[in-house]
Design an enzyme around this catalytic site. Structure first.
Site, PDB file in Angstrom:
ATOM      1  N   ASP A 188       0.850  -1.189   0.000  1.00  0.00           N
ATOM      2  CA  ASP A 188       0.000   0.000   0.000  1.00  0.00           C
ATOM      3  C   ASP A 188       0.889   1.245   0.000  1.00  0.00           C
ATOM      4  OD1 ASP A 188      -1.668   2.119   0.638  1.00  0.00           O
ATOM      5  OD2 ASP A 188      -2.775   0.997   2.165  1.00  0.00           O
ATOM      6  N   ILE A 189       0.723   2.092  -0.976  1.00  0.00           N
ATOM      7  CA  ILE A 189       1.606   3.252  -1.121  1.00  0.00           C
ATOM      8  C   ILE A 189       1.464   4.232   0.057  1.00  0.00           C
ATOM      9  CG2 ILE A 189       0.080   4.774  -2.465  1.00  0.00           C
ATOM     10  CD1 ILE A 189       2.584   5.300  -4.285  1.00  0.00           C
ATOM     11  N   ASN A 199      -7.219  12.263 -10.521  1.00  0.00           N
ATOM     12  CA  ASN A 199      -7.935  12.636 -11.740  1.00  0.00           C
ATOM     13  C   ASN A 199      -7.892  14.155 -11.849  1.00  0.00           C
ATOM     14  OD1 ASN A 199     -10.261  13.740 -10.310  1.00  0.00           O
ATOM     15  ND2 ASN A 199     -10.730  11.606  -9.828  1.00  0.00           N
ATOM     16  N   GLY A 228      -9.391   3.978  -5.898  1.00  0.00           N
ATOM     17  CA  GLY A 228      -8.031   3.441  -6.032  1.00  0.00           C
ATOM     18  C   GLY A 228      -7.021   4.128  -5.133  1.00  0.00           C
ATOM     19  N   VAL A 229      -5.856   4.430  -5.683  1.00  0.00           N
ATOM     20  CA  VAL A 229      -4.779   5.084  -4.934  1.00  0.00           C
ATOM     21  C   VAL A 229      -5.264   6.422  -4.372  1.00  0.00           C
ATOM     22  CG1 VAL A 229      -2.473   6.069  -5.095  1.00  0.00           C
ATOM     23  CG2 VAL A 229      -3.049   4.115  -6.476  1.00  0.00           C
ATOM     24  N   ASP A 230      -5.961   7.162  -5.185  1.00  0.00           N
ATOM     25  CA  ASP A 230      -6.464   8.481  -4.810  1.00  0.00           C
ATOM     26  C   ASP A 230      -7.313   8.392  -3.537  1.00  0.00           C
ATOM     27  OD1 ASP A 230      -6.784  11.169  -5.195  1.00  0.00           O
ATOM     28  OD2 ASP A 230      -8.182  10.999  -6.875  1.00  0.00           O
ATOM     29  N   THR A 257      -3.183   2.074 -14.372  1.00  0.00           N
ATOM     30  CA  THR A 257      -3.464   0.636 -14.531  1.00  0.00           C
ATOM     31  C   THR A 257      -4.693   0.167 -13.759  1.00  0.00           C
ATOM     32  OG1 THR A 257      -2.035  -0.040 -12.687  1.00  0.00           O
ATOM     33  CG2 THR A 257      -1.019   0.129 -14.870  1.00  0.00           C
ATOM     34  N   GLY A 258      -5.382   1.099 -13.089  1.00  0.00           N
ATOM     35  CA  GLY A 258      -6.591   0.730 -12.354  1.00  0.00           C
ATOM     36  C   GLY A 258      -7.826   1.086 -13.160  1.00  0.00           C
ATOM     37  N   TYR A 292      -8.269   3.446 -15.055  1.00  0.00           N
ATOM     38  CA  TYR A 292      -7.948   3.919 -16.406  1.00  0.00           C
ATOM     39  C   TYR A 292      -7.479   2.798 -17.342  1.00  0.00           C
ATOM     40  CZ  TYR A 292      -8.588   8.780 -14.846  1.00  0.00           C
ATOM     41  OH  TYR A 292      -9.107   9.964 -14.372  1.00  0.00           O
TER      42      TYR A 292
HETATM   43  P1  ADP Z   1      -5.836   5.122 -12.422  1.00  0.00           P
HETATM   44  O1  ADP Z   1      -7.129   5.877 -12.390  1.00  0.00           O
HETATM   45  O2  ADP Z   1      -4.653   5.988 -12.814  1.00  0.00           O
HETATM   46  O3  ADP Z   1      -5.934   3.861 -13.206  1.00  0.00           O
HETATM   47  P2  ADP Z   1      -6.094   3.689  -9.869  1.00  0.00           P
HETATM   48  O4  ADP Z   1      -5.885   4.262  -8.512  1.00  0.00           O
HETATM   49  O5  ADP Z   1      -7.454   3.223 -10.238  1.00  0.00           O
HETATM   50  O6  ADP Z   1      -5.527   4.800 -10.893  1.00  0.00           O
HETATM   51  O7  ADP Z   1      -5.090   2.473 -10.076  1.00  0.00           O
HETATM   52  C1  ADP Z   1      -3.715   2.586 -10.291  1.00  0.00           C
HETATM   53  C2  ADP Z   1      -3.016   1.380  -9.688  1.00  0.00           C
HETATM   54  O8  ADP Z   1      -2.887   1.558  -8.279  1.00  0.00           O
HETATM   55  C3  ADP Z   1      -3.736   0.056  -9.871  1.00  0.00           C
HETATM   56  O9  ADP Z   1      -2.762  -0.899 -10.275  1.00  0.00           O
HETATM   57  C4  ADP Z   1      -4.287  -0.266  -8.483  1.00  0.00           C
HETATM   58  O10 ADP Z   1      -4.334  -1.674  -8.253  1.00  0.00           O
HETATM   59  C5  ADP Z   1      -3.245   0.356  -7.606  1.00  0.00           C
HETATM   60  N1  ADP Z   1      -3.646   0.712  -6.219  1.00  0.00           N
HETATM   61  C6  ADP Z   1      -4.876   0.851  -5.690  1.00  0.00           C
HETATM   62  N2  ADP Z   1      -4.792   1.197  -4.380  1.00  0.00           N
HETATM   63  C7  ADP Z   1      -3.464   1.284  -4.073  1.00  0.00           C
HETATM   64  C8  ADP Z   1      -2.712   1.591  -2.902  1.00  0.00           C
HETATM   65  N3  ADP Z   1      -3.300   1.889  -1.755  1.00  0.00           N
HETATM   66  N4  ADP Z   1      -1.347   1.588  -2.991  1.00  0.00           N
HETATM   67  C9  ADP Z   1      -0.722   1.304  -4.149  1.00  0.00           C
HETATM   68  N5  ADP Z   1      -1.367   1.000  -5.286  1.00  0.00           N
HETATM   69  C10 ADP Z   1      -2.729   0.989  -5.256  1.00  0.00           C
END
Ligand code: ADP
Length: 175
Positions: free
Chosen positions: A9-10, A23, A31-33, A122-123, A125
């Protein structure tokens, strides 16, 4: 620059800056956001609102990056960047590469030397992860930057595997 891969987890990364796959609205998403805003608390969203009210009235353009405070995260800063949505009919690779390059440029401006990146686009998008890994690694390898500790933090074993294979086969000279 040392490039390392981490599965996890980042938001838990103890680095100067974590990169957010945001976004254009800068006002949060999934997701990450979502994870960054949840763990980082309201200070990040407040800083994003200020950006929307000042320099980025129309949102942050795809491929660009901007920094805010990191609130309650272990990091000092969040660097928000907007990845392109994957398209099967239009090559948007330059925009994905730009996210990595611009994030590193912002890191340099901040004086951040350790930076954690997610696998941008990669999520939601839907960029194919093998291709995204190649673009990410090729781009950071040749980017002019003061960052010495660059980590890709991959959430899924699948994404981790892609980045691992790409890092193993990539030409260390960056060509
Ligand atoms: P995007 O909209 O740019 O595709 P996302 O957040 O949907 O961004 O996904 C980008 C990547 O981050 C995906 O591979 C997803 O599995 C991953 N991801 C989701 N949550 C976390 C997290 N807490 N830490 C690291 N990577 C994450």
């Amino acid at each position: 620059m040392e490039i390392t891969l981490v599965q996890g987890d980042i938001t838990a990364q103890d680095v100067d800056a974590v990169v957010n796959a945001a976004n254009s609205s800068l006002l949060g998403g999934g997701g990450v956001d979502g994870a960054i805003h949840r763990r980082g608390g309201p200070a990040i969203l407040a800083a994003c609102r200020d950006l929307r009210a000042s320099h980025y009235g129309r949102g942050l353009p795809i491929g660009q990056a901007v920094a805010t405070v990191a609130g309650d995260l272990p990091a000092r800063w969040v660097i928000h960047t907007v990845g392109p949505v994957f398209s099967a009919t239009e090559d948007r690779s330059h925009l994905l590469a730009s996210c990595y390059r611009e994030s590193l440029r912002v890191a340099d401006e901040l004086g951040a030397t350790s930076v954690a990146f997610p696998a941008i686009s990669t999520g939601v998008y839907s960029w194919p992860v093998d291709d995204a890994a190649r673009i990410a690694i090729d781009t950071v390898r040749v980017a002019p930057t003061q960052v010495t500790d660059l980590r890709f933090v991959l959430f899924t074993p699948d994404a981790y595997g892609s980045f691992e294979r790409t890092l193993d086969t990539a030409d260390p000279s960056g060509r």
